[in-house]
Scaffold this motif. Structure first.
Motif, PDB file in Angstrom:
ATOM      1  N   SER A 120      30.672 -64.806 -52.248  1.00 21.91           N
ATOM      2  CA  SER A 120      30.549 -66.175 -51.758  1.00 21.91           C
ATOM      3  C   SER A 120      30.689 -66.210 -50.234  1.00 21.91           C
ATOM      4  CB  SER A 120      31.617 -67.014 -52.457  1.00 21.91           C
ATOM      5  OG  SER A 120      31.801 -68.231 -51.816  1.00 21.91           O
ATOM      6  N   ARG A 121      31.615 -65.407 -49.711  1.00 22.01           N
ATOM      7  CA  ARG A 121      31.780 -65.375 -48.251  1.00 22.01           C
ATOM      8  C   ARG A 121      30.558 -64.740 -47.572  1.00 22.01           C
ATOM      9  NH1 ARG A 121      33.624 -61.430 -45.093  1.00 22.01           N
ATOM     10  NH2 ARG A 121      34.893 -60.449 -46.701  1.00 22.01           N
ATOM     11  N   ARG A 154      27.578 -64.885 -48.496  1.00 25.43           N
ATOM     12  CA  ARG A 154      26.528 -65.891 -48.486  1.00 25.43           C
ATOM     13  C   ARG A 154      26.803 -66.945 -47.415  1.00 25.43           C
ATOM     14  NH1 ARG A 154      26.628 -70.488 -51.185  1.00 25.43           N
ATOM     15  NH2 ARG A 154      28.283 -69.762 -52.551  1.00 25.43           N
ATOM     16  N   ARG A 155      28.056 -67.407 -47.355  1.00 24.05           N
ATOM     17  CA  ARG A 155      28.368 -68.478 -46.404  1.00 24.05           C
ATOM     18  C   ARG A 155      28.279 -68.002 -44.970  1.00 24.05           C
ATOM     19  NH1 ARG A 155      33.545 -69.531 -47.253  1.00 24.05           N
ATOM     20  NH2 ARG A 155      33.715 -68.386 -49.202  1.00 24.05           N
TER      21      ARG A 155
END
Lengths: 121, 192
Positions: free
Chosen positions: A63-64, A66-67
Protein backbone atom coordinates in the motif's frame (compact mmCIF):
# COMPACT_ATOMS: atom_id res chain seq x y z
CA UNK A 1 11.68 -25.78 24.59
CA UNK A 2 10.95 -22.40 26.12
CA UNK A 3 14.62 -21.41 26.12
CA UNK A 4 14.95 -22.44 22.48
CA UNK A 5 11.95 -20.34 21.62
CA UNK A 6 13.40 -17.34 23.43
CA UNK A 7 16.75 -17.51 21.67
CA UNK A 8 14.98 -17.93 18.32
CA UNK A 9 13.09 -14.80 19.15
CA UNK A 10 16.28 -12.80 19.79
CA UNK A 11 17.82 -14.09 16.60
CA UNK A 12 14.63 -13.30 14.71
CA UNK A 13 14.69 -9.72 15.96
CA UNK A 14 17.98 -8.89 14.26
CA UNK A 15 16.91 -10.68 11.12
CA UNK A 16 13.55 -8.96 11.11
CA UNK A 17 15.15 -5.50 11.37
CA UNK A 18 17.37 -6.35 8.44
CA UNK A 19 14.48 -7.77 6.46
CA UNK A 20 12.42 -4.67 7.14
CA UNK A 21 15.10 -2.56 5.46
CA UNK A 22 15.53 -4.64 2.34
CA UNK A 23 12.11 -6.21 1.82
CA UNK A 24 10.68 -3.35 -0.20
CA UNK A 25 13.57 -3.50 -2.66
CA UNK A 26 13.14 -7.26 -3.00
CA UNK A 27 9.48 -6.60 -3.82
CA UNK A 28 10.43 -3.91 -6.33
CA UNK A 29 12.93 -6.35 -7.86
CA UNK A 30 10.24 -9.04 -8.13
CA UNK A 31 8.09 -6.55 -10.03
CA UNK A 32 10.96 -5.63 -12.33
CA UNK A 33 10.29 -8.20 -15.05
CA UNK A 34 6.48 -8.29 -14.86
CA UNK A 35 3.49 -7.17 -12.79
CA UNK A 36 2.42 -9.59 -10.06
CA UNK A 37 -0.48 -9.86 -7.63
CA UNK A 38 -0.21 -10.03 -3.84
CA UNK A 39 -0.40 -13.78 -3.32
CA UNK A 40 2.09 -14.27 -6.15
CA UNK A 41 4.56 -11.92 -4.46
CA UNK A 42 4.08 -13.76 -1.16
CA UNK A 43 4.79 -17.09 -2.81
CA UNK A 44 7.94 -15.73 -4.44
CA UNK A 45 9.14 -14.35 -1.08
CA UNK A 46 8.29 -17.61 0.71
CA UNK A 47 10.69 -19.44 -1.64
CA UNK A 48 13.47 -17.62 0.19
CA UNK A 49 12.90 -18.45 3.87
CA UNK A 50 14.95 -15.50 5.14
CA UNK A 51 12.57 -13.11 3.32
CA UNK A 52 9.38 -14.89 4.37
CA UNK A 53 7.23 -12.67 6.60
CA UNK A 54 3.83 -13.08 8.15
CA UNK A 55 1.86 -12.73 4.96
CA UNK A 56 -0.43 -9.98 6.18
CA UNK A 57 2.43 -7.60 6.92
CA UNK A 58 3.27 -7.37 3.21
CA UNK A 59 0.04 -5.55 2.38
CA UNK A 60 0.80 -2.35 4.30
CA UNK A 61 4.15 -2.29 2.48
CA UNK A 62 2.45 -2.73 -0.91
CA UNK A 63 0.00 0.00 0.00
CA UNK A 64 2.86 2.38 0.79
CA UNK A 65 4.67 1.54 -2.47
CA UNK A 66 1.50 2.47 -4.31
CA UNK A 67 0.91 5.68 -2.37
CA UNK A 68 4.48 6.84 -2.75
CA UNK A 69 4.32 6.28 -6.49
CA UNK A 70 6.83 3.42 -6.70
CA UNK A 71 4.18 0.97 -7.92
CA UNK A 72 0.83 1.19 -9.67
CA UNK A 73 -2.04 -1.23 -9.25
CA UNK A 74 -4.80 -2.48 -11.49
CA UNK A 75 -7.49 -5.10 -11.11
CA UNK A 76 -7.74 -8.14 -13.36
CA UNK A 77 -10.83 -10.31 -13.41
CA UNK A 78 -9.97 -13.91 -12.70
CA UNK A 79 -11.95 -16.82 -14.13
CA UNK A 80 -11.36 -19.00 -11.09
CA UNK A 81 -12.06 -16.59 -8.25
CA UNK A 82 -12.12 -12.98 -7.10
CA UNK A 83 -10.44 -10.30 -9.20
CA UNK A 84 -6.76 -9.80 -8.51
CA UNK A 85 -4.92 -6.59 -7.75
CA UNK A 86 -1.73 -6.50 -9.79
CA UNK A 87 1.22 -4.37 -8.81
CA UNK A 88 3.40 -2.89 -11.51
CA UNK A 89 6.63 -0.93 -11.23
CA UNK A 90 6.51 2.78 -12.12
CA UNK A 91 9.47 4.73 -13.55
CA UNK A 92 10.01 6.13 -10.08
CA UNK A 93 10.01 2.57 -8.71
CA UNK A 94 12.60 1.50 -11.27
CA UNK A 95 14.73 4.46 -10.30
CA UNK A 96 14.48 3.63 -6.57
CA UNK A 97 15.42 0.03 -7.30
CA UNK A 98 18.38 1.07 -9.45
CA UNK A 99 19.61 3.39 -6.73
CA UNK A 100 19.37 0.69 -4.07
CA UNK A 101 21.05 -1.84 -6.36
CA UNK A 102 23.91 0.64 -6.71
CA UNK A 103 24.37 0.96 -2.94
CA UNK A 104 23.85 -2.67 -2.03
CA UNK A 105 27.17 -4.27 -3.13
CA UNK A 106 29.17 -1.70 -1.17
CA UNK A 107 26.93 -2.25 1.82
CA UNK A 108 27.12 -6.03 1.61
CA UNK A 109 30.91 -6.01 1.18
CA UNK A 110 31.39 -3.63 4.08
CA UNK A 111 29.32 -5.81 6.42
CA UNK A 112 31.18 -8.90 5.22
CA UNK A 113 34.49 -7.17 5.88
CA UNK A 114 33.52 -6.28 9.45
CA UNK A 115 32.17 -9.75 10.11
CA UNK A 116 35.28 -11.46 8.74
CA UNK A 117 37.82 -9.18 10.45
CA UNK A 118 35.75 -9.42 13.64
CA UNK A 119 35.93 -13.20 13.46
CA UNK A 120 39.72 -13.16 12.88
CA UNK A 121 40.69 -10.76 15.68
CA UNK B 1 -18.23 -13.35 -3.57
CA UNK B 2 -16.76 -16.38 -1.92
CA UNK B 3 -18.25 -17.50 1.35
CA UNK B 4 -14.78 -17.46 2.94
CA UNK B 5 -15.43 -13.85 3.95
CA UNK B 6 -18.57 -14.72 5.86
CA UNK B 7 -16.88 -17.50 7.85
CA UNK B 8 -17.12 -16.62 11.58
CA UNK B 9 -13.36 -17.05 12.09
CA UNK B 10 -12.63 -14.69 9.20
CA UNK B 11 -15.13 -12.13 10.42
CA UNK B 12 -13.71 -12.20 13.94
CA UNK B 13 -10.19 -11.91 12.51
CA UNK B 14 -11.00 -8.92 10.30
CA UNK B 15 -12.91 -7.22 13.13
CA UNK B 16 -9.87 -7.66 15.34
CA UNK B 17 -7.56 -6.12 12.70
CA UNK B 18 -10.00 -3.24 12.40
CA UNK B 19 -9.92 -2.64 16.17
CA UNK B 20 -6.15 -2.96 16.48
CA UNK B 21 -5.65 -0.55 13.60
CA UNK B 22 -8.08 2.00 15.05
CA UNK B 23 -5.41 4.73 15.19
CA UNK B 24 -5.12 4.71 11.39
CA UNK B 25 -7.25 7.02 9.27
CA UNK B 26 -10.48 5.53 7.91
CA UNK B 27 -9.00 5.42 4.39
CA UNK B 28 -5.92 3.56 5.44
CA UNK B 29 -7.86 1.07 7.50
CA UNK B 30 -10.31 0.45 4.67
CA UNK B 31 -7.44 -0.20 2.25
CA UNK B 32 -5.81 -2.60 4.67
CA UNK B 33 -9.00 -4.56 5.26
CA UNK B 34 -9.75 -4.63 1.51
CA UNK B 35 -6.29 -6.10 0.85
CA UNK B 36 -6.75 -8.73 3.55
CA UNK B 37 -10.22 -9.64 2.28
CA UNK B 38 -8.90 -10.02 -1.23
CA UNK B 39 -6.06 -12.20 0.04
CA UNK B 40 -8.40 -14.43 2.05
CA UNK B 41 -10.76 -14.79 -0.88
CA UNK B 42 -7.98 -15.78 -3.22
CA UNK B 43 -6.30 -18.34 -0.93
CA UNK B 44 -9.42 -20.02 0.45
CA UNK B 45 -11.59 -22.18 -1.80
CA UNK B 46 -15.37 -21.94 -1.41
CA UNK B 47 -16.64 -23.98 1.48
CA UNK B 48 -13.23 -24.36 3.13
CA UNK B 49 -13.46 -26.13 6.50
CA UNK B 50 -12.55 -24.51 9.82
CA UNK B 51 -9.07 -26.04 9.87
CA UNK B 52 -8.25 -24.63 6.43
CA UNK B 53 -9.59 -21.22 7.39
CA UNK B 54 -7.59 -21.21 10.62
CA UNK B 55 -4.45 -22.22 8.77
CA UNK B 56 -4.86 -19.43 6.22
CA UNK B 57 -5.36 -16.90 9.03
CA UNK B 58 -2.33 -18.22 10.94
CA UNK B 59 -0.18 -17.75 7.85
CA UNK B 60 -1.51 -14.26 7.45
CA UNK B 61 -0.23 -13.39 10.94
CA UNK B 62 -1.87 -12.08 14.11
CA UNK B 63 -4.17 -9.05 13.81
CA UNK B 64 -1.85 -7.21 16.19
CA UNK B 65 1.19 -7.92 14.03
CA UNK B 66 -0.54 -6.76 10.84
CA UNK B 67 -1.95 -3.64 12.47
CA UNK B 68 1.52 -2.86 13.86
CA UNK B 69 3.03 -3.21 10.36
CA UNK B 70 0.40 -0.88 8.93
CA UNK B 71 0.89 1.66 11.72
CA UNK B 72 4.67 1.53 11.23
CA UNK B 73 4.16 2.60 7.60
CA UNK B 74 2.40 5.79 8.73
CA UNK B 75 4.76 8.52 9.91
CA UNK B 76 3.41 10.36 12.93
CA UNK B 77 0.90 7.69 13.93
CA UNK B 78 1.75 5.95 17.19
CA UNK B 79 0.13 2.67 18.13
CA UNK B 80 -2.34 2.54 21.00
CA UNK B 81 -0.84 1.24 24.25
CA UNK B 82 -2.77 -0.49 26.97
CA UNK B 83 -2.91 1.34 30.31
CA UNK B 84 -3.66 -0.23 33.67
CA UNK B 85 -7.30 -0.63 34.58
CA UNK B 86 -6.64 1.43 37.74
CA UNK B 87 -5.58 4.44 35.66
CA UNK B 88 -8.50 4.04 33.31
CA UNK B 89 -10.95 3.70 36.19
CA UNK B 90 -9.58 6.82 37.87
CA UNK B 91 -9.79 8.89 34.67
CA UNK B 92 -13.30 7.76 33.80
CA UNK B 93 -14.46 7.96 37.42
CA UNK B 94 -13.29 11.60 37.55
CA UNK B 95 -15.18 12.29 34.36
CA UNK B 96 -18.47 10.90 35.69
CA UNK B 97 -18.23 12.16 39.28
CA UNK B 98 -17.33 15.69 38.15
CA UNK B 99 -20.75 16.05 36.52
CA UNK B 100 -22.96 16.79 39.55
CA UNK B 101 -20.47 19.29 40.98
CA UNK B 102 -20.15 21.62 38.00
CA UNK B 103 -22.22 24.29 39.74
CA UNK B 104 -20.62 23.76 43.16
CA UNK B 105 -17.78 26.28 43.42
CA UNK B 106 -16.49 25.06 40.08
CA UNK B 107 -15.05 21.91 41.69
CA UNK B 108 -16.68 19.74 39.02
CA UNK B 109 -15.22 21.90 36.28
CA UNK B 110 -11.70 21.53 37.69
CA UNK B 111 -12.10 17.76 37.99
CA UNK B 112 -13.53 17.59 34.46
CA UNK B 113 -10.53 19.54 33.13
CA UNK B 114 -8.18 17.12 34.90
CA UNK B 115 -10.10 14.17 33.49
CA UNK B 116 -9.94 15.72 30.00
CA UNK B 117 -6.16 16.18 30.30
CA UNK B 118 -5.77 12.56 31.43
CA UNK B 119 -7.87 11.37 28.50
CA UNK B 120 -5.95 13.50 26.00
CA UNK B 121 -2.55 12.34 27.21
CA UNK B 122 -3.40 8.66 27.49
CA UNK B 123 -2.00 6.39 24.76
CA UNK B 124 -4.97 4.04 25.12
CA UNK B 125 -7.51 5.92 23.03
CA UNK B 126 -7.83 7.00 19.43
CA UNK B 127 -8.29 10.66 18.62
CA UNK B 128 -11.95 10.03 17.93
CA UNK B 129 -12.45 8.39 21.35
CA UNK B 130 -10.55 11.23 23.01
CA UNK B 131 -12.70 13.89 21.40
CA UNK B 132 -15.84 12.01 22.34
CA UNK B 133 -14.67 11.52 25.93
CA UNK B 134 -13.78 15.18 26.38
CA UNK B 135 -17.11 16.33 24.93
CA UNK B 136 -18.91 14.00 27.34
CA UNK B 137 -16.82 15.24 30.28
CA UNK B 138 -17.83 18.86 29.58
CA UNK B 139 -21.43 18.07 28.62
CA UNK B 140 -22.75 19.11 32.09
CA UNK B 141 -21.83 22.70 31.17
CA UNK B 142 -24.82 22.64 28.81
CA UNK B 143 -26.94 19.92 30.33
CA UNK B 144 -27.20 21.39 33.84
CA UNK B 145 -28.48 24.84 32.74
CA UNK B 146 -30.81 23.24 30.19
CA UNK B 147 -32.29 20.83 32.74
CA UNK B 148 -32.60 23.62 35.32
CA UNK B 149 -34.43 25.80 32.81
CA UNK B 150 -36.83 22.97 32.05
CA UNK B 151 -37.59 22.40 35.74
CA UNK B 152 -38.16 26.13 36.27
CA UNK B 153 -40.56 26.20 33.34
CA UNK B 154 -42.31 23.12 34.69
CA UNK B 155 -43.04 24.85 37.91
CA UNK B 156 -40.24 25.01 40.39
CA UNK B 157 -36.73 24.15 41.46
CA UNK B 158 -36.61 22.44 44.86
CA UNK B 159 -34.09 20.11 46.45
CA UNK B 160 -35.48 17.05 44.70
CA UNK B 161 -35.27 18.73 41.31
CA UNK B 162 -31.67 19.71 42.01
CA UNK B 163 -30.77 16.10 42.76
CA UNK B 164 -32.60 15.13 39.57
CA UNK B 165 -30.55 17.64 37.58
CA UNK B 166 -27.29 16.28 38.97
CA UNK B 167 -28.30 12.74 38.06
CA UNK B 168 -29.30 13.84 34.55
CA UNK B 169 -25.93 15.60 34.21
CA UNK B 170 -24.16 12.28 34.83
CA UNK B 171 -25.90 10.40 32.03
CA UNK B 172 -23.78 11.61 29.11
CA UNK B 173 -20.43 11.35 30.96
CA UNK B 174 -21.44 7.85 32.08
CA UNK B 175 -22.25 6.77 28.54
CA UNK B 176 -18.91 8.18 27.35
CA UNK B 177 -17.07 6.46 30.21
CA UNK B 178 -18.60 3.10 29.31
CA UNK B 179 -17.51 3.45 25.71
CA UNK B 180 -13.96 4.57 26.56
CA UNK B 181 -13.71 1.91 29.24
CA UNK B 182 -14.58 -0.75 26.69
CA UNK B 183 -12.03 0.40 24.13
CA UNK B 184 -9.34 0.60 26.84
CA UNK B 185 -10.21 -2.90 28.09
CA UNK B 186 -9.86 -4.34 24.58
CA UNK B 187 -6.23 -3.22 24.46
CA UNK B 188 -5.23 -5.16 27.55
CA UNK B 189 -3.32 -8.34 26.66
CA UNK B 190 -5.92 -10.86 27.84
CA UNK B 191 -8.36 -9.42 25.33
CA UNK B 192 -6.10 -9.85 22.27
Amino acid sequence: MVAGKASNHVEARGVSQLRKGVLEYCVLALLCDRPRYGVELLEALADTPVMATSQGTLYPLLSRLRRSGLADTYLVESASGPSRRYYELTDQGRQALAEFSGHWPGFRDAVDRFLVSGAES
Amino acid sequence: MSDALTHPLVRAYLASVDRQAAVLSDDRRRDLLADLREHIESVLPQGADDAAVQQALDQLGTPREIAAAAIAEEPGVTPLQPQSSARTTLTLGMMVLAAPFFEVLGIGLVVAVLAAVRIWRSPAWTRRDKRLGILCAFSPLLVIPAAAALFVLAGGLGAEELIGIFLIAMVIPLAGAIRLGRSAARLRPHAA
